[in-house]
Each structure stands twice: as C-alpha cells, then as structure tokens.
Design an enzyme around this catalytic site. Structure first.
Site, PDB file in Angstrom:
ATOM      1  N   ASN A  57       0.866  -1.187   0.000  1.00  0.00           N
ATOM      2  CA  ASN A  57       0.000   0.000   0.000  1.00  0.00           C
ATOM      3  C   ASN A  57       0.899   1.232   0.000  1.00  0.00           C
ATOM      4  O   ASN A  57       1.473   1.580   1.026  1.00  0.00           O
ATOM      5  CB  ASN A  57      -0.894  -0.035   1.247  1.00  0.00           C
ATOM      6  CG  ASN A  57      -1.701   1.238   1.428  1.00  0.00           C
ATOM      7  OD1 ASN A  57      -1.831   2.037   0.488  1.00  0.00           O
ATOM      8  ND2 ASN A  57      -2.239   1.438   2.620  1.00  0.00           N
ATOM      9  N   LYS A 105       0.114   4.305  -0.368  1.00  0.00           N
ATOM     10  CA  LYS A 105      -0.516   5.527   0.152  1.00  0.00           C
ATOM     11  C   LYS A 105      -0.247   6.691  -0.822  1.00  0.00           C
ATOM     12  O   LYS A 105      -0.190   6.457  -2.024  1.00  0.00           O
ATOM     13  CB  LYS A 105      -0.031   5.809   1.579  1.00  0.00           C
ATOM     14  CG  LYS A 105      -0.164   4.561   2.469  1.00  0.00           C
ATOM     15  CD  LYS A 105       0.066   4.794   3.919  1.00  0.00           C
ATOM     16  CE  LYS A 105      -0.122   3.479   4.673  1.00  0.00           C
ATOM     17  NZ  LYS A 105       0.043   3.623   6.112  1.00  0.00           N
ATOM     18  N   HIS A 160      -9.460   1.509   4.779  1.00  0.00           N
ATOM     19  CA  HIS A 160      -8.185   1.659   5.507  1.00  0.00           C
ATOM     20  C   HIS A 160      -8.391   2.627   6.674  1.00  0.00           C
ATOM     21  O   HIS A 160      -9.167   3.579   6.562  1.00  0.00           O
ATOM     22  CB  HIS A 160      -7.105   2.184   4.555  1.00  0.00           C
ATOM     23  CG  HIS A 160      -5.739   2.158   5.165  1.00  0.00           C
ATOM     24  ND1 HIS A 160      -5.311   3.142   6.022  1.00  0.00           N
ATOM     25  CD2 HIS A 160      -4.731   1.261   5.076  1.00  0.00           C
ATOM     26  CE1 HIS A 160      -4.080   2.838   6.429  1.00  0.00           C
ATOM     27  NE2 HIS A 160      -3.706   1.710   5.867  1.00  0.00           N
ATOM     28  N   GLU A 198      -6.719   5.019   7.724  1.00  0.00           N
ATOM     29  CA  GLU A 198      -6.503   6.439   7.396  1.00  0.00           C
ATOM     30  C   GLU A 198      -7.735   7.031   6.718  1.00  0.00           C
ATOM     31  O   GLU A 198      -8.077   8.198   6.935  1.00  0.00           O
ATOM     32  CB  GLU A 198      -5.246   6.576   6.511  1.00  0.00           C
ATOM     33  CG  GLU A 198      -3.983   6.385   7.344  1.00  0.00           C
ATOM     34  CD  GLU A 198      -2.799   5.801   6.589  1.00  0.00           C
ATOM     35  OE1 GLU A 198      -2.797   5.825   5.346  1.00  0.00           O
ATOM     36  OE2 GLU A 198      -1.873   5.308   7.267  1.00  0.00           O
ATOM     37  N   GLU A 200      -5.402  -4.542  10.823  1.00  0.00           N
ATOM     38  CA  GLU A 200      -4.340  -3.558  11.026  1.00  0.00           C
ATOM     39  C   GLU A 200      -4.604  -2.776  12.311  1.00  0.00           C
ATOM     40  O   GLU A 200      -5.355  -1.792  12.301  1.00  0.00           O
ATOM     41  CB  GLU A 200      -4.297  -2.575   9.857  1.00  0.00           C
ATOM     42  CG  GLU A 200      -4.045  -3.224   8.516  1.00  0.00           C
ATOM     43  CD  GLU A 200      -3.470  -2.228   7.520  1.00  0.00           C
ATOM     44  OE1 GLU A 200      -2.332  -2.431   7.080  1.00  0.00           O
ATOM     45  OE2 GLU A 200      -4.135  -1.235   7.202  1.00  0.00           O
ATOM     46  N   GLY A 206       2.670   2.466  10.755  1.00  0.00           N
ATOM     47  CA  GLY A 206       3.659   3.527  10.566  1.00  0.00           C
ATOM     48  C   GLY A 206       4.379   3.925  11.845  1.00  0.00           C
ATOM     49  O   GLY A 206       5.052   4.950  11.890  1.00  0.00           O
ATOM     50  N   SER A 251       3.496  -1.966  10.378  1.00  0.00           N
ATOM     51  CA  SER A 251       4.949  -2.066  10.560  1.00  0.00           C
ATOM     52  C   SER A 251       5.512  -3.439  10.201  1.00  0.00           C
ATOM     53  O   SER A 251       6.407  -3.950  10.881  1.00  0.00           O
ATOM     54  CB  SER A 251       5.332  -1.672  11.991  1.00  0.00           C
ATOM     55  OG  SER A 251       4.980  -0.312  12.228  1.00  0.00           O
TER      56      SER A 251
HETATM   57  P1  PGA Z   1       2.899   0.443   7.685  1.00  0.00           P
HETATM   58  O1  PGA Z   1       1.436   0.663   7.073  1.00  0.00           O
HETATM   59  O2  PGA Z   1       3.417  -0.870   7.112  1.00  0.00           O
HETATM   60  O3  PGA Z   1       3.707   1.626   7.221  1.00  0.00           O
HETATM   61  O4  PGA Z   1       2.758   0.368   9.161  1.00  0.00           O
HETATM   62  C1  PGA Z   1       0.536  -0.381   6.938  1.00  0.00           C
HETATM   63  C2  PGA Z   1      -0.754   0.108   6.319  1.00  0.00           C
HETATM   64  O5  PGA Z   1      -1.223   1.219   6.676  1.00  0.00           O
HETATM   65  O6  PGA Z   1      -1.349  -0.556   5.457  1.00  0.00           O
END
Ligand code: PGA
Length: 259
Positions: free
Chosen positions: A12, A14, A102, A104, A174, A180, A220
């Site tokens: 992903n 983003k 997601h 976000e 998640e 992140g 992560s």
């Molecule tokens: P990350 O993001 O691997 O940077 O923690 C995962 C995601 O939001 O899909």
C-alpha cells in the site's frame, strides 16, 4: 493453511510516488523478485490513482507476476460525484484488488462501516476483490475492547454479502497503533485477532467462508518480522505500507520463506 489460501502480500503505497517513480519502483521490484521467487505468493501493488495506467501498461508489456491494486474507490458506477473514481473504471485498468476502509480513510476522511460496506459490495460487483481493513485503536486495546471493535467492523463491513462472496475476499487486520509506528503487534496477538476474525465469519456466514477467506496482518511489517507473522495459522499475508515503498525491502518481505 487450506490449499486455496495462497499467501497474499500487498504493498500500500498511500500518497507516495508519481507515475515515473511508480514505473521505476515496479521495474526494480520485478527485477529483485525474479520469476521463481514469486511462486506460491500473490504480490499486489497499490499505487495512487494517477499511476495506475502507467503501472498497468508496464505489468502487461513485461508480463510481470505482479498484480495491480488500488487504495480506495467510490461505490457508484458513474455520475455527478466530483473527485471520485468508480469500481468499473478500476476494473477497466486491470485492477484486481481494492483496499476498502483503511484506517486512514476512516480517521481522516470520515469513512464509516456503512460506506466500507457499500464499497465492498461495489468492488465485488465489478469483478474485483476487496481488501477490507479493520483494527482497533490503542485506547480500545488497552480497554479490552479490541475484539468487539473488530467484530463490529467485520459484521457491518461485510453485511449483506453472501457466504460465497465472503469466502473470496480479503480482510486486513491492522491495529491502528501499529501503522507507521514501527510497533508491530506480537505474532501471538496478531494470530489471536486473525483467528477471531475467522470465528466471526464462521458465525455470521459459514464455516466454509471462514476457512477460505484470506486474512492479512498489517502494521509495521518488515523483512525482519514477516516470517514469524506468516508462520501463524490464521495469517495468510500482509498489507505493507512504509516498507513497500522500497523495492528491496518489499521483495525481501515477499520472499519471507527464504528468511
Ligand atoms: P505500515 O502501514 O506498514 O507503514 O505500518 C501499513 C498500512 O497502513 O497498510
């Protein structure tokens, strides 16, 4: 793991990489993966909308073993919805997987379980596979509410889908506090929640749907923790953010069996 649940590793991106950078990244990823290494793993990349056509053309012309994905879509096919992109537009670009809900999108753009549900239905109707995201906040985990939060997201997000439809889709667990942050859920906690998701599906749909559904862990994920996560019985893949932006790192995640 059942036969049908081939590991699914998804990148992903983003809001990163313009279409030139996307082409370079996918070329490099393809080179790093080689052909043999991606056997028995489905690899998807989810670039921003503006990159999709360029990446589609590259994958097709070089016959790459990389599958195109998107990060979101609207639920209507067409109409006066300024700024939105429809599932059928994505399907026309050979997009096969669409991330839906997601955290976000939920936290920053007001996505609700209801809109997630409408999107999941629309993605399936357009012949693509939704990757339906769920996960709790740190406060919810600390209050002991993680399981009920995720259960609610699954029941509402997949409402109205048939057992056969649920069997074919992907759920990404998640935990929001792990996205992140460099903080991963322990493999035991991730496994426990992925097993819980499967039991919610067994209860709400069918045992067959629960056995066939693919469940990804996200938050992560790195080359150093993927092998242990993938060794868990109910984890079938990973949704990778930050580490998917760097082709070397993402290739190392895809090649988790070699660790
Ligand atoms: P990350 O993001 O691997 O940077 O923690 C995962 C995601 O939001 O899909």
């Amino acid at each position: 793991m059942s036969e049908a649940r081939i590991p699914l590793i998804s990148g992903n991106w983003k809001m990163h990489k313009n279409h030139f950078e996307a082409i370079q990244a996918v070329q490099k990823l393809h080179y790093r993966l080689g052909d043999a290494e991606v056997e028995d793993v489905v690899v998807t990349v989810h670039p921003p909308f503006t990159d999709l056509r360029s990446v589609q053309t590259l994958i097709e012309s070089d016959r790459m073993d990389i599958v195109l994905g998107a990060q979101d879509c609207y639920w209507e096919t067409e109409g006066a919805f300024t700024g939105e992109v429809s599932p059928t537009m994505l399907a026309k670009l050979d997009v096969a997987y669409v991330i839906v809900g997601h955290s976000e999108r939920r936290q920053l753009f007001g996505e609700t379980d209801e809109s997630v549900n409408r999107k999941a239905v629309a993605v399936l109707a357009a012949g693509m596979t939704p990757i339906v995201c769920c996960g709790e906040t740190l406060e919810e985990r600390e209050a002991g509410d993680a399981e009920s939060k995720v259960e609610g997201q699954i029941r509402a997000g997949l409402a109205g889908l048939s057992s056969a439809q649920v069997a074919g889709l992907v759920v990404a667990y998640e935990p929001i506090w792990a996205i992140g942050t460099g903080r991963t859920a322990t493999s035991e906690d991730a496994q426990a929640m992925c097993a819980h998701i499967r039991s919610v599906v067994a209860d709400g749909w069918s045992a067959d749907a629960a056995a066939s559904l693919r469940v990804q862990y996200g938050g992560s994920v790195k080359p150093g923790n993927i092998a242990e996560l993938m060794s868990q019985a109910d984890i079938d893949g990973a949704l990778v953010g930050g580490a998917s932006l760097e082709p070397d790192e993402f290739a190392a995640i895809v090649q988790f069996r070699q660790h």
